[in-house]
Structure formats: C-alpha cells, structure tokens
Design a protein around this motif. Structure first.
Motif, PDB file in Angstrom:
ATOM      1  N   LYS A 119      40.099   9.782  15.361  1.00 19.53           N
ATOM      2  CA  LYS A 119      38.799   9.422  14.794  1.00 19.53           C
ATOM      3  C   LYS A 119      38.637   7.918  14.872  1.00 19.53           C
ATOM      4  O   LYS A 119      39.606   7.163  14.770  1.00 19.53           O
ATOM      5  CB  LYS A 119      38.757   9.905  13.355  1.00 19.53           C
ATOM      6  N   TYR A 120      37.384   7.494  15.046  1.00 13.15           N
ATOM      7  CA  TYR A 120      37.021   6.090  14.937  1.00 13.15           C
ATOM      8  C   TYR A 120      35.561   6.017  14.551  1.00 13.15           C
ATOM      9  O   TYR A 120      34.872   7.030  14.472  1.00 13.15           O
ATOM     10  CB  TYR A 120      37.316   5.326  16.238  1.00 13.15           C
ATOM     11  N   PHE A 121      35.091   4.833  14.250  1.00 10.99           N
ATOM     12  CA  PHE A 121      33.690   4.641  13.868  1.00 10.99           C
ATOM     13  C   PHE A 121      33.021   3.738  14.882  1.00 10.99           C
ATOM     14  O   PHE A 121      33.637   2.813  15.407  1.00 10.99           O
ATOM     15  CB  PHE A 121      33.598   4.035  12.467  1.00 10.99           C
ATOM     16  N   ARG A 122      31.761   4.027  15.146  1.00  8.58           N
ATOM     17  CA  ARG A 122      30.969   3.173  16.021  1.00  8.58           C
ATOM     18  C   ARG A 122      29.626   2.945  15.348  1.00  8.58           C
ATOM     19  O   ARG A 122      29.205   3.713  14.491  1.00  8.58           O
ATOM     20  CB  ARG A 122      30.795   3.798  17.395  1.00  8.58           C
ATOM     21  N   ARG A 123      28.964   1.904  15.744  1.00  4.67           N
ATOM     22  CA  ARG A 123      27.636   1.594  15.225  1.00  4.67           C
ATOM     23  C   ARG A 123      26.611   2.035  16.259  1.00  4.67           C
ATOM     24  O   ARG A 123      26.757   1.752  17.445  1.00  4.67           O
ATOM     25  CB  ARG A 123      27.502   0.102  14.962  1.00  4.67           C
ATOM     26  N   THR A 124      25.577   2.743  15.804  1.00  2.00           N
ATOM     27  CA  THR A 124      24.557   3.242  16.723  1.00  2.00           C
ATOM     28  C   THR A 124      23.162   2.967  16.186  1.00  2.00           C
ATOM     29  O   THR A 124      22.962   2.753  14.987  1.00  2.00           O
ATOM     30  CB  THR A 124      24.698   4.764  16.941  1.00  2.00           C
TER      31      THR A 124
END
Length: 153
Positions: A119-124
């Motif tokens: 898992k990771y987080f990205r900005r969209t």
C-alpha cells in the motif's frame, strides 16, 4: 543413503508423499518405504524421481552424493516479518513505481507464497486529495527488499 536424499528432495519441492506417489503411480506406502530405506525404486521410477526433482539419476542414487537443503520449498514465513514495515522494493515491473510519490517505498500489508500486498498513498485531482493505492505484486517479479521504517498504522 537414497532414502535421506528422497526425503530432502521431496521436501525441497514442497510435496507430500501422497503427491509424489500420485505422480509416479505408486502407493504412498511405496514412497515411505523408499524414504525409510526399506526398498529402492526401480530404474524407471528412479528416472521419474530424478526428473521430478530436477537432479541427475547419478545424484539421486549416488552413495557419495549428499543432498544439502536446510529448508523446504521457499516459504513466505521470512517475508511475513515484513508485514507492517515500510520497504523499498526492487521490482522487475517498473510500472509499479509510476504513480508512487515515494517511488520505491511501500507499506507491506500481507504476504503469501505467490504474492505480496503493498500500500501507498498518492495525491490526485485538482485538490490533491490523498488516495490509498493497494497492489498485489507477484513474488517472482521482486528482486529484493530494504526495510526503511515502521508503518504508523
């Protein structure tokens, strides 16, 4: 002795005596007897065993050859220790890194004998909303890991 070699080779393949017996079209008891040195496979069955275990016939039955294997078929138990860690992953599939802001850093969520779940987080979007991304990666596509931290979760 051939019996010891047969046990180590079977376990290295992660197979049961019944599975080997089914493939060779013999009884499980026959496999057990061979492994206990209470009999030996015929030449044709020894050839089949050598092919199954990917060794030469000489290495399978040779009295001067000892099979060294400290473990059974590769297990995910060691990799399970990575669960909850933040790791850099060296992966053959470079598309894994395309939308990850930290490039090679992922939280390890789960591991089994085939896959690792990360898992990771990205900005969209225009407001740069934080979005969670979860991926399953084939273990065969991973070259290595480096632990870089602990997950806060």
């Amino acid at each position: 002795m051939i019996g010891d070699n047969l046990i180590k080779l079977r376990k290295k393949q992660g197979m049961s005596q019944s599975e080997v017996a089914d493939l060779l079209k013999v009884s499980r008891q026959t496999i057990s007897n061979w492994e206990l040195n209470q009999g030996a496979p015929t030449i044709d069955k020894a050839k089949e065993l050598a092919q199954l275990y990917d060794v030469s016939l000489d290495d399978l039955v040779g009295h001067n050859v000892e099979i060294i294997s400290s473990k059974e078929k590769q297990s995910s138990e060691i990799l399970k220790r990575l669960i909850g860690k933040i790791c850099k992953i060296d992966c053959k599939e470079k598309s894994l890194y395309l939308d990850s802001p930290t490039k090679e850093q992922f939280v390890i969520l789960d591991v089994n004998n085939q896959w690792i779940k990360v898992k990771y987080f990205r900005r969209t979007g225009i407001r740069l909303k934080k979005e969670e991304v979860i991926k399953l990666i084939d273990l065969d596509d991973i070259n290595g890991f480096e632990v870089v931290g602990e997950s806060d979760e």
